[in-house]
Write an enzyme that holds these catalytic residues in place. Structure first.
Site, PDB file in Angstrom:
ATOM      1  N   VAL A 178      -1.115   2.457  -2.677  1.00  5.61           N
ATOM      2  CA  VAL A 178      -1.487   3.739  -3.289  1.00  5.61           C
ATOM      3  C   VAL A 178      -0.308   4.319  -4.064  1.00  5.61           C
ATOM      4  O   VAL A 178      -0.455   4.812  -5.185  1.00  5.61           O
ATOM      5  CB  VAL A 178      -2.002   4.735  -2.230  1.00  5.61           C
ATOM      6  CG1 VAL A 178      -2.297   6.096  -2.874  1.00  5.61           C
ATOM      7  CG2 VAL A 178      -3.261   4.207  -1.561  1.00  5.61           C
ATOM      8  N   CYS A 179       0.883   4.244  -3.478  1.00  4.82           N
ATOM      9  CA  CYS A 179       2.076   4.797  -4.139  1.00  4.82           C
ATOM     10  C   CYS A 179       2.367   4.078  -5.456  1.00  4.82           C
ATOM     11  O   CYS A 179       2.791   4.698  -6.437  1.00  4.82           O
ATOM     12  CB  CYS A 179       3.284   4.693  -3.223  1.00  4.82           C
ATOM     13  SG  CYS A 179       3.115   5.644  -1.690  1.00  4.82           S
ATOM     14  N   THR A 180       2.142   2.788  -5.487  1.00  7.53           N
ATOM     15  CA  THR A 180       2.374   2.020  -6.717  1.00  7.53           C
ATOM     16  C   THR A 180       1.466   2.515  -7.833  1.00  7.53           C
ATOM     17  O   THR A 180       1.906   2.685  -8.974  1.00  7.53           O
ATOM     18  CB  THR A 180       2.146   0.517  -6.461  1.00  7.53           C
ATOM     19  OG1 THR A 180       3.069   0.084  -5.446  1.00  7.53           O
ATOM     20  CG2 THR A 180       2.350  -0.298  -7.723  1.00  7.53           C
TER      21      THR A 180
ATOM     22  N   GLU B  33       0.103   5.528  -7.999  1.00  8.07           N
ATOM     23  CA  GLU B  33       0.461   6.921  -8.305  1.00  8.07           C
ATOM     24  C   GLU B  33       1.681   7.014  -9.222  1.00  8.07           C
ATOM     25  O   GLU B  33       1.673   7.762 -10.203  1.00  8.07           O
ATOM     26  CB  GLU B  33       0.781   7.678  -7.016  1.00  8.07           C
ATOM     27  CG  GLU B  33      -0.412   8.061  -6.193  1.00  8.07           C
ATOM     28  CD  GLU B  33      -0.008   8.969  -5.055  1.00  8.07           C
ATOM     29  OE1 GLU B  33      -0.711   9.959  -4.836  1.00  8.07           O
ATOM     30  OE2 GLU B  33       1.015   8.695  -4.398  1.00  8.07           O
ATOM     31  N   LEU B  34       2.738   6.290  -8.880  1.00  7.98           N
ATOM     32  CA  LEU B  34       3.947   6.396  -9.690  1.00  7.98           C
ATOM     33  C   LEU B  34       3.745   5.802 -11.081  1.00  7.98           C
ATOM     34  O   LEU B  34       4.350   6.260 -12.049  1.00  7.98           O
ATOM     35  CB  LEU B  34       5.139   5.760  -8.972  1.00  7.98           C
ATOM     36  CG  LEU B  34       5.883   6.773  -8.089  1.00  7.98           C
ATOM     37  CD1 LEU B  34       5.073   7.136  -6.851  1.00  7.98           C
ATOM     38  CD2 LEU B  34       7.266   6.291  -7.713  1.00  7.98           C
TER      39      LEU B  34
END
Length: 200
Positions: A27-29, A31-32
């Site tokens: 998810v973070c990948t 988002e960023l």
């Protein structure tokens, strides 16, 4: 662009400070990558971007390659703080009480919008399973900036370009001077003239 622990915002500028639970997570990948994709929109509005996690600089620099590969055309040109000591996430209440590793609690999926006066104007807190919506972040930035420039507020489901409401503390006489484009007072059963719409 990764960096070691630093101040939480850029003095005199609007800043979006966003934490993520960990590098090399799905998810973070996404988002960023989206934050990088939208960075031009934020910069045009005078907003600085500042990421944060408890992973180290080497991890950030390697992970950025994955982020940019997943979101073609996006360049991570904002700093990502390496809060290895986890002191910043504690100070800014960005600790996830449930997510832990061998060292301790991980950062939550939090986002603070910091005003030019270095005060937190708005905070979002998402569970680890839900990615942030960049259109919503951009929308609230525009809302906050309009509210700080004019004596207005934005109604439910407001989008840039929609009418705004005039703050209750502004009299009709003052509103006529402040909003030369005019305003509309909504007729309500109470007959109270508190819902006034205008464009800014």
């Amino acid at each position: 662009m990764a960096k070691s622990s630093s101040a939480s915002s850029v003095p005199g500028a609007w800043t979006i400070l966003f934490s993520h639970p960990g590098d090399f997570t799905p998810v973070c990948t996404t988002e960023l990558g989206k934050m990088a994709q939208y960075s031009k929109e934020f910069y045009q509005r005078g907003v600085k971007l500042l990421g944060l996690s408890c992973d180290d600089l080497q991890s950030h620099n390697e992970w950025i390659k994955d982020i940019e590969a997943y979101t073609p055309g996006a360049k991570v040109n904002y700093p990502i703080i390496a809060d290895s000591s986890r002191e910043i996430i504690k100070q800014l209440n960005m600790v996830d009480p449930d997510e832990k590793d061998s060292i301790g609690n991980l950062p939550s999926r939090a986002l603070h919008i910091v005003g030019p006066d270095n005060k937190i104007m708005l905070s979002f807190l998402y569970p680890a399973t839900t990615g942030r919506n960049m259109d919503e972040v951009l929308r609230v930035i525009e809302s906050l900036q309009k509210a700080s420039k004019f004596k207005v507020a934005t109604p439910a489901n407001w989008k840039p370009g929609d009418p705004v409401v005039i703050s209750p503390g502004v009299t009709n006489e003052q509103a006529k001077e402040m909003f030369s484009q005019g305003f509309e007072t909504v007729g309500l059963p109470s007959k109270k003239e508190y819902l006034r719409l205008t464009k800014v």
